[in-house]
Design an enzyme around this catalytic site. Structure first.
Site, mmCIF file in Angstrom:
data_model
loop_
_atom_site.group_PDB
_atom_site.id
_atom_site.type_symbol
_atom_site.label_atom_id
_atom_site.label_comp_id
_atom_site.label_asym_id
_atom_site.label_seq_id
_atom_site.Cartn_x
_atom_site.Cartn_y
_atom_site.Cartn_z
ATOM 1 N N GLU A 188 12.339 42.427 63.876
ATOM 2 C CA GLU A 188 13.643 42.047 64.442
ATOM 3 C C GLU A 188 13.529 40.716 65.164
ATOM 4 O OE1 GLU A 188 16.957 41.736 65.038
ATOM 5 O OE2 GLU A 188 17.199 43.903 65.443
ATOM 6 N N HIS A 190 16.792 39.194 66.257
ATOM 7 C CA HIS A 190 18.013 39.160 67.063
ATOM 8 C C HIS A 190 18.771 37.828 66.999
ATOM 9 C CE1 HIS A 190 16.221 42.773 69.183
ATOM 10 N NE2 HIS A 190 17.461 43.155 68.966
ATOM 11 N N GLU A 214 14.796 40.619 60.242
ATOM 12 C CA GLU A 214 16.200 40.826 60.598
ATOM 13 C C GLU A 214 16.747 39.708 61.483
ATOM 14 O OE1 GLU A 214 18.752 44.178 63.077
ATOM 15 O OE2 GLU A 214 17.126 44.800 61.746
ATOM 16 N N GLU A 240 24.813 42.980 61.486
ATOM 17 C CA GLU A 240 25.183 43.941 62.521
ATOM 18 C C GLU A 240 26.317 43.451 63.407
ATOM 19 O OE1 GLU A 240 22.185 43.357 66.221
ATOM 20 O OE2 GLU A 240 21.237 44.055 64.383
ATOM 21 N N HIS A 290 23.341 49.169 60.751
ATOM 22 C CA HIS A 290 22.960 49.010 62.153
ATOM 23 C C HIS A 290 23.477 50.222 62.900
ATOM 24 C CE1 HIS A 290 23.817 47.136 66.247
ATOM 25 N NE2 HIS A 290 22.539 46.877 66.078
#
Length: 380
Positions: A188, A190, A214, A240, A290
């Site tokens: 991840e 973000h 991600e 997401e 998500h």
């Protein structure tokens, strides 16, 4: 069956408050939906309450009502309004399914798959040492999960120092060595990095065979996401924070992702999720929702994803177990990294209404990517 009342509840759950919508009908059927976002909980609840007077007394015709909410106001979409609409829409599906004594997935045409693979998240926070990441990952595998996700980058972004870069790689290496090659790991980011940094990261983590990288760049910049995808041999996942079907169209038509991650709490609800998944399917893109949200959103995600032929895997959070398990009378059963959709009507869960007011709202804000990163509350 007409809507007679809509209430909202804010339920404190460690680092966020779950936003729960309760919808009553003139037949005595009660439906539940969820609009958790991690912040702005009172704002989302206020948006639901602003919509409510336009819905009381209306027949539950889900398409007609959601079209009205999406089109008949000057301001459209965005995270707050889309999240409020998503919660209301889920509650309508739950009520209709209960009234017809059918699971929501049957109302959507039936399941495409019999079981859903899940991956663990929310199992580590604030750790710096690679050994701590490895220990937490091993514990997740012992619980029966075959996939897990974590963010190894600390507070870095939009660039990353050489020191932080090496530290991140050591964390990933430690996890991979600890869990072995038969457990999938998701990395991840973000949405924090610029294109050049994201590409460097993608190349560096390739040797650890991640399931995906991600949101390597900010999700709103589809051109940048495509640039990273084109340069990366690691699959790129994103979506997401996209809050409309139209934005997913932009993403998919730009060939900017290998895997999309619509959130049933933000994209407009279950029907919008299905539209997005269908667009992804014709573009040969997989769907991995998500879902850092509460159990009602998890149930909605299960119903939506189980009807999708390009379903890949579902996010499943391990934090705040006391609150999560208190909210529903029977919790989800995971075996060998999979869960099976419930055959019960509606969303397939029975909400414990006493728990809606037991865990009182707490004003909080998690500084995700700062040196003052904190994890709030009791992690029991």
């Amino acid at each position: 069956m007409k809507i007679t009342k809509i209430d909202t509840f804010l339920v404190s759950a460690v680092w966020r408050n779950f936003v729960i919508v309760r919808l009553e009908t003139d037949e005595g059927v009660v439906g539940y939906g969820e609009g958790t976002m991690g912040d702005f909980e009172k704002t989302i609840a206020a948006a639901v309450n602003d919509f409510a007077p336009f819905l009381i007394g209306r027949e539950i015709e889900i398409n007609k009502i959601t079209n009205f909410l999406n089109r008949n106001f000057f301001w459209r979409h965005g995270p707050i309004l889309s999240t409020a609409i998503s919660a209301i829409e889920q509650a309508m599906w739950d009520a209709v399914g209960k009234s017809l004594k059918k699971p929501v997935y049957e109302l959507l045409g039936g399941r495409s798959i019999d079981r859903l693979r899940v991956y663990a998240n929310g199992f580590i926070s604030g750790a710096q040492e690679p050994e701590k990441f490895a220990e937490a990952a091993v514990d997740v595998v012992k619980q029966g999960f075959t996939a897990l996700k974590f963010d190894p980058f600390g507070a870095a972004g939009p660039t990353i120092s050489s020191e932080d870069f090496k530290a991140a790689i050591k964390r990933i290496e430690a996890v991979r060595n600890a869990v072995g090659d038969n457990v999938d790991i998701m990395i991840e980011a973000h949405g924090r990095f610029n294109v050049r940094t994201a590409i460097n990261i993608a190349h560096a983590i390739e040797e650890f065979n991640p399931f995906w990288l991600e949101e390597p760049v900010p999700e709103e910049n589809i051109i940048s996401m495509r640039e990273v995808k084109q340069a990366s041999r690691v699959p790129i996942a994103t979506g997401e924070r996209l809050t409309s079907v139209g934005r997913f169209w932009d993403l998919l038509s730009s060939n900017a992702a290998d895997i999309i991650q619509p959130d049933v709490c933000h994209v407009g609800g279950i029907r919008a999720f299905s539209h997005v998944a269908a667009m992804a399917d014709v573009n040969n893109v997989a769907v991995a929702p998500h879902n850092p949200n509460g159990p009602i959103a998890t149930a909605a995600s299960i119903n939506a994803l189980s009807t999708v032929p390009n379903a890949l895997i579902l996010e499943y959070w391990l934090d705040a177990q006391t609150v999560r398990r208190s909210l529903v009378k029977e919790y989800f059963d995971i075996s060998d990294g999979y869960l099976h959709p419930s055959s019960k009507p509606g969303l397939g869960i029975e909400v414990n209404e006493e728990a809606l007011t037991k865990y009182q709202y707490k004003k909080m804000h998690l500084e995700y990517f700062s040196s003052d990163y904190k994890y709030y509350g009791d992690t029991a």
